[in-house]
Design a protein around this motif. Structure first.
Motif, mmCIF file in Angstrom:
data_model
loop_
_atom_site.group_PDB
_atom_site.id
_atom_site.type_symbol
_atom_site.label_atom_id
_atom_site.label_comp_id
_atom_site.label_asym_id
_atom_site.label_seq_id
_atom_site.Cartn_x
_atom_site.Cartn_y
_atom_site.Cartn_z
ATOM 1 N N MET A 84 0.825 -1.209 0.000
ATOM 2 C CA MET A 84 0.000 0.000 0.000
ATOM 3 C C MET A 84 0.857 1.256 0.000
ATOM 4 S SD MET A 84 -2.916 -1.136 -0.513
ATOM 5 C CE MET A 84 -3.463 0.539 -0.808
ATOM 6 N N PHE A 182 0.165 -10.461 -8.349
ATOM 7 C CA PHE A 182 -0.378 -11.818 -8.491
ATOM 8 C C PHE A 182 0.514 -12.732 -9.322
ATOM 9 C CE2 PHE A 182 -5.113 -12.458 -7.442
ATOM 10 C CZ PHE A 182 -4.982 -11.770 -6.262
ATOM 11 N N LYS A 204 3.746 -10.769 -0.762
ATOM 12 C CA LYS A 204 3.144 -11.938 -1.377
ATOM 13 C C LYS A 204 4.233 -12.826 -1.999
ATOM 14 C CE LYS A 204 -0.378 -9.605 -0.005
ATOM 15 N NZ LYS A 204 -1.165 -8.722 -0.863
ATOM 16 N N GLY A 214 5.928 -5.806 2.706
ATOM 17 C CA GLY A 214 6.787 -4.913 1.940
ATOM 18 C C GLY A 214 6.184 -4.620 0.584
ATOM 19 N N LEU A 333 -1.760 -13.907 0.456
ATOM 20 C CA LEU A 333 -1.544 -14.870 -0.624
ATOM 21 C C LEU A 333 -0.055 -14.937 -0.922
ATOM 22 C CD1 LEU A 333 -1.278 -13.049 -3.755
ATOM 23 C CD2 LEU A 333 -3.243 -12.174 -2.515
HETATM 24 C C1 PLP Z 1 -1.598 -7.450 -0.809
HETATM 25 C C2 PLP Z 1 -1.773 -6.631 -2.034
HETATM 26 C C3 PLP Z 1 -1.557 -5.247 -2.012
HETATM 27 C C4 PLP Z 1 -1.209 -4.500 -0.741
HETATM 28 O O1 PLP Z 1 -0.001 -4.908 -0.208
HETATM 29 P P1 PLP Z 1 0.392 -4.817 1.371
HETATM 30 O O2 PLP Z 1 1.772 -5.339 1.380
HETATM 31 O O3 PLP Z 1 -0.602 -5.643 2.110
HETATM 32 O O4 PLP Z 1 0.285 -3.383 1.748
HETATM 33 C C5 PLP Z 1 -1.702 -4.554 -3.207
HETATM 34 N N1 PLP Z 1 -2.054 -5.179 -4.349
HETATM 35 C C6 PLP Z 1 -2.283 -6.508 -4.391
HETATM 36 C C7 PLP Z 1 -2.685 -7.132 -5.689
HETATM 37 C C8 PLP Z 1 -2.141 -7.277 -3.248
HETATM 38 O O5 PLP Z 1 -2.394 -8.589 -3.294
#
Ligand code: PLP
Length: 390
Positions: A84, A182, A204, A214, A333
């Protein structure tokens, strides 16, 4: 000297392991050291080692940034504290009263930022069906400055034609920004398809071990990369050296992990597609997926994320989830362990029920992040949870 190792021209898995890594000139450490120092001394007026203050620049963070820039094929990268913060930072590239176009179905946190926070800063967002290029074109106004691309979408895995949308953006002088969380650069490289900027939640797949939050912004040009670095420094959104180190460790196995996630994603999609309890499976790797041909064209694999609708709505969906043993019932995820969640009440709860319905997120929709466990164990666990529903 190893530090000089030029990884340009080396293949992707090699760059995962070696790009940016060699920062220790004293002991020749094979692993990038963590430099926790908040500040770096000057040898004299204006004489630095290239580092002065960690918010601005830190050798451990630079190692990660060089690595990610190499993997995405960008000119530069800034590693941020969260996904974010990466997204918030790039929005600061836009002038006051800017308008941006995004898809209906985007990450829940991005949705909240676009709809609750940014309008107070005079930034307006139109959400359209990104699969319809005419809808994107028709949403362009004189004050439009950027198009936000998230493909595959979250949680329903709809695809956006990145090349077509970036071409449209270019024709209208708009920035194109792609959230590549993703698929990761292992499976999709938006900069090569014409995007100006890529953002990531490194929380992720890039880190991949569910033990750090991060983010990162990778820019196509030096100019944009410098602007983003300056914004992140000014806002204070850069990440700590400890977190950078963890992500750099995780990213070294990205190629191996993504191949395993992908194999499990496909196995689960095929399994679910045949279950009578399941109304519909959303996975771009299935030939029946409406965007399958586009997935084959712009991605080099289908990834480890899938969703499905259960017959019987929320009650059945929650009962099924409760019956699982191997999957953690959790948001997020991209980690080595499989996770399962209910978008309507969890990841996408920031959307109104009408917004969820418009995007196609139903009360029986379930999202799965396939980990790297053995496929047959993941399938067997789902099988017993379905059987227990009877
Ligand atoms: C998790 C996610 C975010 C935000 O990331 P954080 O590390 O939780 O702040 C933004 N875009 C996608 C597609 C995500 O899966």
């Amino acid at each position: 000297m190893k530090k000089e190792l030029d990884t340009r021209g080396l293949d992707f898995p090699t760059r995962c392991v070696h790009s940016g890594v060699y920062k220790d000139e004293v002991y020749n450490s094979v692993v990038t050291p963590i430099y926790p120092s908040s500040t770096f001394y000057f040898e004299g007026p204006g004489q630095t080692s290239g580092y002065d203050y960690t918010r601005t620049r830190n050798p451990t963070r630079v190692a990660l940034e060089e690595n990610l820039a190499s993997l995405e094929g960008g000119a530069g990268c800034t590693a941020t504290s969260t996904g974010m913060s990466a997204i918030s930072s790039v929005l600061h590239l836009l002038p006051e009263n800017a308008h941006i176009i995004a898809g209906h179905e985007i990450y829940g946190g991005t949705f909240r930022l676009f709809n609750d926070i940014m309008p107070k800063r005079a930034l307006k967002v139109s959400q359209v069906d990104m699969r319809d290029i005419d809808a994107v074109r028709n949403a362009i106004r004189p004050e439009t400055k950027a198009i936000w691309i998230e493909t595959p979408s979250n949680p329903l895995l709809n695809l956006t034609d990145v090349e077509a949308v970036c071409r449209l953006a270019q024709e209208h002088g708009l920035l194109s920004i792609a959230d590549n969380t993703f698929l990761t650069p292992f499976l999709q490289r938006p900069l090569e398809l014409g995007a100006d900027l890529v953002v990531h939640s490194t929380t992720k797949y890039l880190n991949g071990h569910s033990d750090v939050v991060g983010g990162a912004v990778i820019a196509a040009t030096d100019e944009l990369a410098e602007q983003v670095a300056a914004i992140c420094n000014a806002l204070g959104t850069t990440c700590s050296p400890y977190d950078a180190w963890l992500v750099l460790r995780g990213v070294k196995t990205l190629s191996l992990r993504m191949a395993a996630h992908e194999q499990n994603g496909m196995a689960l999609a095929r399994f679910l597609d045949q279950r009578p309890e399941v109304e519909r499976v959303y996975y771009p790797g299935l030939e029946s997926h409406p965007d399958h041909a586009l997935a084959c064209r712009q991605q080099s694999g289908f990834g480890g994320m899938l969703s499905f609708d259960m017959h019987g709505g929320e009650e059945k969906a929650q009962a099924f989830i409760a019956g699982l043993r191997l999957y953690s019932f959790a948001e997020s995820l991209g980690g080595v362990e499989s996770l399962i969640e209910h978008p309507a009440s969890m990841s996408h709860a920031a959307m109104t029920p009408e917004g969820q319905a418009a995007a196609g997120i139903g009360p029986g929709t379930i999202r799965v992040s396939a980990g790297i466990e053995a496929s047959h164990d993941l399938i067997a666990d789902m099988e017993q949870a379905f059987t227990a529903l009877d």
